[in-house]
Design a protein around this motif. Structure first.
Motif, PDB file in Angstrom:
ATOM      1  N   GLY A   6     -33.833 -17.547  30.135  1.00 19.74           N
ATOM      2  CA  GLY A   6     -32.395 -17.582  30.395  1.00 19.74           C
ATOM      3  C   GLY A   6     -32.163 -17.212  31.839  1.00 19.74           C
ATOM      4  N   SER A   7     -32.987 -17.811  32.732  1.00 18.78           N
ATOM      5  CA  SER A   7     -32.863 -17.478  34.153  1.00 18.78           C
ATOM      6  C   SER A   7     -33.187 -18.726  34.981  1.00 18.78           C
ATOM      7  CB  SER A   7     -33.806 -16.334  34.511  1.00 18.78           C
ATOM      8  OG  SER A   7     -35.128 -16.693  34.204  1.00 18.78           O
ATOM      9  N   ASP A   8     -33.003 -18.600  36.298  1.00 20.07           N
ATOM     10  CA  ASP A   8     -33.212 -19.746  37.178  1.00 20.07           C
ATOM     11  C   ASP A   8     -34.661 -20.214  37.152  1.00 20.07           C
ATOM     12  OD1 ASP A   8     -30.661 -20.181  38.925  1.00 20.07           O
ATOM     13  OD2 ASP A   8     -30.900 -18.011  38.727  1.00 20.07           O
ATOM     14  N   ALA A   9     -34.840 -21.557  37.284  1.00 22.03           N
ATOM     15  CA  ALA A   9     -36.201 -22.092  37.337  1.00 22.03           C
ATOM     16  C   ALA A   9     -36.857 -21.717  38.665  1.00 22.03           C
ATOM     17  CB  ALA A   9     -36.178 -23.608  37.164  1.00 22.03           C
ATOM     18  N   MET A  10     -36.054 -21.644  39.743  1.00 19.66           N
ATOM     19  CA  MET A  10     -36.583 -21.288  41.061  1.00 19.66           C
ATOM     20  C   MET A  10     -35.880 -20.028  41.549  1.00 19.66           C
ATOM     21  SD  MET A  10     -38.749 -23.678  41.881  1.00 19.66           S
ATOM     22  CE  MET A  10     -38.914 -23.873  43.640  1.00 19.66           C
ATOM     23  N   LEU A  11     -36.683 -19.070  42.038  1.00 21.20           N
ATOM     24  CA  LEU A  11     -36.116 -17.813  42.527  1.00 21.20           C
ATOM     25  C   LEU A  11     -36.884 -17.382  43.774  1.00 21.20           C
ATOM     26  CD1 LEU A  11     -35.788 -15.692  39.257  1.00 21.20           C
ATOM     27  CD2 LEU A  11     -33.904 -16.406  40.706  1.00 21.20           C
TER      28      LEU A  11
END
Lengths: 353, 261
Positions: free
Chosen positions: A174-179
């Motif tokens: 439940g988070s960004d694919a890219m960070l």
């Protein structure tokens, strides 16, 4: 050992709490199916939908808990995941954007009334306007506030913790694919000792090495395993039509939004998660069991009687077999209060014996 | 502290029960602190009626009683466990496993006191504590000179209390000498306190507790330190209060009490 305690169950065996026409029988059906997996307690989890639909689903769940003895024995309350979560692609996961909204005490109260006060856990995004007020409001009532499906910065996380947030829902997912590789909200939450975290150790949501690192960083005393299982559990692989887009269940037990790489819940069971925690994360077996039993119990201690195997206490036990050649433990007998679920001994694969 | 004066004992008990009911509806997992004594019987009667007639649901709530005698079996008609079963628990749908009283038969009483405190903490503390007041101005068995920061512990009963209870037990020598009670410090940690007093015999101690100085001589006076304490009295128990008009004005004008007027 004690039966498993799963903080996040969306459905099982073809039925879901999120169905538009979910009925008490569905809830009982799911409870029975979950009991077969060695899980004796779980929080039925309702995800983002429009308020009227949510109210309906919550009131059916509340009624099931009130009326059905098995559901009552297994469900100490309801977990509401959404609709007060981030609308951004990535953080929102498989939640549908049109249902996501800013947190509001008035809306929450409407849901609270529909659930007749039986919500015991709320997952929300702290960066949405009004989130901190809502966290304060529900935490003061004893509801366990979880942060999830969010993209909160340091300051917002700090505010959420001060307001009473206790735990991170399926941390890492439940988070960004890219960070940014080093300065990001996953590291920040991982190293935050004031927050517990739940992990979906199904072998798909978190790579083995990541799971191992995360459990080490969070510390076993603050970690919990959850399945986030949905209605495709127990179903054959294939493409399924669901409200809000088709889902695909692959042969190796992965659920994705059809045509995308995004995971949409799992079909995993606690016996698989515990085995994974041992095999992938290198935990000692008793530790792995603890993450799926006494740890969730400790977080929810306000709502459950503590596990005990003293004479005179109500029953809550599971017996499981573990064959080294099988991916998961095999539940044999599960007992909660006067409800018993028995499964046949696993027939060994002749090639491996 | 807020003081609410009701015309008679019936109205005062009814108001107390309605406040409990409202808190329970807002949070079915309420951790409810309970008290024993004749004043409370009316409150339990009303709650039982609400359960029967309005389906007030106790199935998820947890209860903790203030105190219990040392050495009495739960089946003993003078034990508080017996009192609670008879007046309340067996008439509503509370799960017996969720009802807690100190165990006065424990082998190690000290340990039992610690265990009781731990159990309260485990459930996140008491959300709503209902209290009566003794003739010496005490809450629970916190008789005069009980430390205002005391925790759950074993207390010797005073000669006055022994004498008072003698008829119930059939002789002063049969009254238990000791009891386990939550401490004053334990009680005032509850999120909200409701003290109910009715009848002229309570008029003096109510005046001392509410308008007098905070003193361990009147342990109920420690409630003045509590940020959310409501004292509910009937006219008779309010007789010695000095600021009655002010209390009435507050009750008539505070929006919080709108639904109760």
């Amino acid at each position: 050992m004690p039966g498993f305690f799963d903080l996040q169950v969306n459905g099982f065996d073809g039925r879901s709490f999120a169905g538009p026409e979910v009925a008490i029988e569905d809830v009982e059906h799911i409870a029975r199916a979950v009991l077969r997996t060695g899980t004796t307690r779980f929080l039925p989890t309702v995800i983002s939908a429009d308020l009227d639909t949510l109210c309906r689903q919550l009131s059916v769940l509340a009624e099931a808990i009130e009326r059905n003895p098995l559901v009552r024995a297994m469900c100490p309350g309801i977990h509401l995941e959404g609709p007060f979560i981030s609308p951004e692609d990535g953080p929102r996961g498989a939640h549908r954007r049109q249902f996501l909204r800013d947190p509001s005490i008035a809306d929450y109260e409407k849901l609270h009334d529909a659930a007749r006060g039986r919500m015991v856990m709320l997952t929300l995004s702290p960066e949405r306007p009004g989130a901190l007020e809502l966290i304060r409001h529900v935490a003061s009532r004893g509801v366990v506030v979880a942060l999830g499906h969010h993209r909160a910065d340091d300051e917002t996380l700090e505010g959420a913790i001060a307001a009473g947030a206790r735990v991170c829902t399926h941390l890492g997912n439940g988070s960004d694919a890219m960070l940014p590789r080093l300065a990001n909200y996953i590291w920040r939450q991982l190293g935050e000792d004031r927050l517990w975290a739940t992990f979906i150790a199904d072998g798909h949501h978190l790579p083995a090495a990541t799971l191992r690192c995360m459990l080490r960083a969070k510390g076993l005393e603050r970690s919990i395993l959850v399945t986030d299982v949905n209605e495709l559990a127990g179903m054959p692989p294939g493409r399924y039509t669901r409200r809000g887009g088709d889902a695909e269940l692959t042969k190796d037990g992965k659920v994705v939004l059809a045509g995308t790489p995004y995971l949409a819940g799992s079909v995993a069971t606690m016996p698989l998660l515990v085995a994974n925690a041992v095999r992938h994360a290198g935990l000692a077996f008793p530790d792995a069991v603890r993450l799926a039993t006494l740890q969730p119990e400790s977080l929810m201690r306000r709502y459950v009687t503590s596990w005990s195997c003293e004479p005179g206490q109500s029953a809550n036990v599971a017996q499981l077999d573990w064959y080294p050649t099988e991916p998961a433990l095999h539940p044999r007998i599960t007992v909660i209060e006067r409800f018993v679920s028995e499964t046949e001994k696993l027939r060994r694969n002749p090639k491996t014996t | 502290m807020e003081v609410i004066i009701q015309p008679n004992a019936e109205a005062a008990s009814s108001l107390t029960a309605r406040i409990v009911a409202r808190e329970l509806k807002a949070n079915p997992h309420l951790v409810l602190g309970l008290a024993t004594g004749t004043t409370m019987e009316r409150v339990y009667l009303k709650l039982v009626r609400m359960h029967r007639e309005e389906h007030l649901d106790f199935s998820l709530c947890r209860t903790f009683n203030l105190d219990e005698y040392v050495g009495l079996f739960p089946s003993d008609p003078n034990s508080y466990r017996h009192y609670m079963d008879e007046h309340f628990f067996r008439h509503v749908n509370v799960d017996p496993r969720n009802t807690h009283l100190p165990n006065g038969l424990a082998e190690d009483l000290e340990e039992e006191c610690t265990r009781y405190e731990d159990a309260i903490r485990r459930f996140g503390g008491i959300d709503l504590q209902v209290l009566g007041i003794g003739k010496a101005g005490h809450i629970g068995f916190n008789e005069p000179l009980s430390a205002l920061r005391s925790r759950t512990r074993v207390k010797a009963l005073t000669p006055t209390t022994l004498k008072q209870n003698a008829p119930l037990f059939g002789g002063e020598d049969k009254v238990p000498r000791r009891a386990i009670t939550m401490g004053v410090g334990t009680i005032i940690e509850a999120e909200r306190c409701l003290l109910l007093a009715t009848g002229s015999s309570k008029a003096e101690v109510i005046a001392l507790a509410v308008e007098g100085p905070i003193t361990s001589m009147v342990t109920a006076s420690a409630l003045q330190l509590h940020p959310r304490c409501t004292v509910i009295v009937d006219e008779e128990a309010a007789a010695s209060l000095k600021e009655k008009e002010y209390y009435r004005w507050i009750f008539e004008n505070e929006p919080e009490w709108q639904g109760y007027r």
